[in-house]
Design a protein around this motif. Structure first.
Motif, short mmCIF file in Angstrom:
data_model
loop_
_atom_site.label_atom_id
_atom_site.label_comp_id
_atom_site.label_asym_id
_atom_site.label_seq_id
_atom_site.Cartn_x
_atom_site.Cartn_y
_atom_site.Cartn_z
N TRP A 1 1.69 5.33 -16.31
CA TRP A 1 1.99 4.00 -15.76
C TRP A 1 1.96 4.08 -14.24
CZ3 TRP A 1 3.15 -0.95 -14.92
CH2 TRP A 1 4.23 -1.30 -14.10
N ILE A 2 1.16 3.24 -13.61
CA ILE A 2 1.11 3.15 -12.15
C ILE A 2 1.49 1.73 -11.76
CG2 ILE A 2 -0.30 3.30 -10.07
CD1 ILE A 2 -2.02 5.35 -11.42
N GLU A 3 2.60 1.60 -11.05
CA GLU A 3 3.04 0.27 -10.61
C GLU A 3 2.33 -0.09 -9.31
OE1 GLU A 3 7.15 -2.09 -9.38
OE2 GLU A 3 7.23 -0.37 -10.73
N CYS A 4 1.72 -1.25 -9.30
CA CYS A 4 0.93 -1.70 -8.15
C CYS A 4 1.43 -3.09 -7.74
CB CYS A 4 -0.55 -1.75 -8.53
SG CYS A 4 -1.64 -2.06 -7.13
N PRO A 5 2.16 -3.20 -6.63
CA PRO A 5 2.75 -4.49 -6.24
C PRO A 5 1.73 -5.50 -5.79
CG PRO A 5 3.10 -2.86 -4.52
CD PRO A 5 2.48 -2.12 -5.68
N ALA B 1 -3.71 -4.09 -2.54
CA ALA B 1 -3.26 -2.76 -2.96
C ALA B 1 -3.95 -2.33 -4.24
CB ALA B 1 -1.74 -2.76 -3.13
N ALA B 2 -4.17 -3.27 -5.15
CA ALA B 2 -4.85 -2.95 -6.41
C ALA B 2 -6.28 -2.49 -6.14
CB ALA B 2 -4.85 -4.17 -7.33
N LEU C 1 0.82 -1.21 0.00
CA LEU C 1 0.00 0.00 0.00
C LEU C 1 0.86 1.26 0.00
CD1 LEU C 1 -2.75 -1.11 2.52
CD2 LEU C 1 -3.14 -0.50 0.14
N ARG C 2 1.93 1.24 0.78
CA ARG C 2 2.80 2.42 0.82
C ARG C 2 3.46 2.68 -0.53
NH1 ARG C 2 4.38 0.14 6.05
NH2 ARG C 2 3.39 1.36 7.71
N LYS C 3 3.75 1.61 -1.24
CA LYS C 3 4.42 1.79 -2.52
C LYS C 3 3.49 2.41 -3.55
CE LYS C 3 7.32 -0.50 -5.93
NZ LYS C 3 8.09 -1.72 -6.28
N ARG D 1 -5.98 8.32 -24.64
CA ARG D 1 -5.02 8.31 -23.53
C ARG D 1 -4.97 6.90 -22.97
NH1 ARG D 1 -1.43 11.98 -21.75
NH2 ARG D 1 -2.01 11.62 -19.57
N THR D 2 -3.79 6.42 -22.66
CA THR D 2 -3.64 5.06 -22.16
C THR D 2 -3.04 5.07 -20.76
OG1 THR D 2 -1.55 4.94 -23.38
CG2 THR D 2 -3.48 3.90 -24.38
N LEU D 3 -3.69 4.35 -19.85
CA LEU D 3 -3.23 4.22 -18.47
C LEU D 3 -2.99 2.74 -18.20
CD1 LEU D 3 -2.86 4.89 -15.45
CD2 LEU D 3 -5.36 4.96 -15.24
N LEU D 4 -1.78 2.40 -17.78
CA LEU D 4 -1.43 1.02 -17.46
C LEU D 4 -1.25 0.88 -15.97
CD1 LEU D 4 -0.54 -1.89 -18.16
CD2 LEU D 4 1.76 -0.99 -18.58
N ILE D 5 -2.01 -0.02 -15.36
CA ILE D 5 -1.89 -0.35 -13.94
C ILE D 5 -1.48 -1.81 -13.85
CG2 ILE D 5 -3.07 -0.54 -11.72
CD1 ILE D 5 -5.03 1.60 -12.72
N ALA D 6 -0.32 -2.07 -13.28
CA ALA D 6 0.20 -3.44 -13.26
C ALA D 6 1.31 -3.56 -12.24
CB ALA D 6 0.70 -3.84 -14.65
N ASP D 7 1.73 -4.78 -11.99
CA ASP D 7 2.89 -5.01 -11.13
C ASP D 7 4.17 -4.77 -11.92
OD1 ASP D 7 4.11 -8.02 -11.83
OD2 ASP D 7 2.02 -7.68 -12.42
N GLY D 8 5.30 -4.92 -11.26
CA GLY D 8 6.58 -4.58 -11.87
C GLY D 8 6.96 -5.39 -13.09
N THR D 9 6.33 -6.54 -13.31
CA THR D 9 6.69 -7.34 -14.48
C THR D 9 6.23 -6.69 -15.77
OG1 THR D 9 4.65 -8.67 -14.37
CG2 THR D 9 6.56 -9.47 -13.13
N ALA D 10 5.35 -5.68 -15.68
CA ALA D 10 4.88 -4.98 -16.88
C ALA D 10 5.63 -3.69 -17.11
CB ALA D 10 3.38 -4.69 -16.75
#
Length: 273
Positions: free
Chosen positions: A217-221, A233-234, A99-101, A198-207
């Protein structure tokens, strides 16, 4: 070849001592990345030299290479982890780190920029495949209460083409791309970028490799102390985005929420007792 496949392919040619160590590895394949070579030697009752021979027979240069293979599988979303059930305090600590990340107030303004895009778009198309679909569905449901023109793709029985054909400038495409994505995800990202939306990507670090192809781009662990990924967290990010869009919609958003509640009541859809 996976670690199990390598062991099965070479098992007949292994010495009795090597087979004992191979059996131990197979028994602990889910949490192999947690052990050292010395610990495996002690657990299997063989020498470290025997283990070294086993690694070479399996095609690994060292235990480090074997362990990295196991770690890579875990990073790809394969449910690997300890045999025992982790303590709840460990789960809590990991969830707080996730969550903090993703919601760090001291970080950049990506969340605010995402809210601005979602609130100002002509239409919003939320795309979620495989593991990402439940998060995409929830985001669509929440946004739909705050503003009109929100769609989900793919719908049951449909392919993506039907949903993407009308997307263009003025629209926003939200791509949920959590790990263990379908193999065509890169092509999907590229196509959406070419639509002019407009494109928004929400994903973990593998993306992360796709980040340069999208507008935001929003990284979500998804880190977890157990075998399975955690999407807490997602889902929290979904709430933050939907709250922000509703606030940006102002009076129009509040009227829409009220009208939605009236429709629920007219159809007697919800048990509110």
């Amino acid at each position: 070849m996976s670690i199990e496949q390598r062991i099965h392919a070479h098992y007949a040619g292994l010495s009795p001592q090597e087979r004992r160590a191979a059996d131990l590895i197979l028994d602990h394949i889910d949490d192999l990345a947690l052990y050292s070579s010395a610990e495996l030697a002690e657990m299997s009752g063989v020498s470290r030299a025997t283990l070294s021979r086993l690694y070479r027979h399996l095609g690994f240069g060292s235990f480090t290479e074997l362990r990295e293979t196991a770690r890579t599988l875990r990073q790809q979303g394969v449910p690997l982890g300890p045999d025992g059930d982790p303590e709840l305090s460990q789960h809590l600590d990991q969830e707080l780190r996730n969550l903090r990340k993703v919601l760090d107030p001291a970080g950049d303004d990506r969340t605010a920029r995402a809210v601005s895009d979602l609130a100002g778009a002509r239409t919003v198309l939320v795309v979620g495949l495989r593991n990402s679909h439940p998060v995409a569905l929830h985001l669509k449901q929440q946004l739909q209460q705050a503003r009109e023109g929100v769609r989900l793709a793919p719908l049951p029985g449909q392919t993506l083409g039907e949903e993407l054909v009308d997307v263009g400038p003025g629209d926003v495409v939200v791509l949920l791309g959590f790990r263990r994505r379908p193999s065509g995800f890169e092509r999907l990202v590229s196509f959406c970028a070419q639509t002019g939306a407009r494109t928004l990507l929400i994903a973990d670090g593998t993306a992360r490799r796709h980040a340069s192809s999208v507008d935001l781009w929003i990284e979500c662990p998804l880190g977890s102390v157990g075998p399975f990924d955690s999407y807490a967290a997602a889902m929290s990010l979904v709430a933050v985005l939907a709250d922000g869009v509703l606030a940006a919609a102002g009076e129009d958003g509040r009227r829409r929420v009220s009208r939605t509640a009236e429709v629920y009541a007219e159809l007697d859809e919800l048990d509110l007792r």
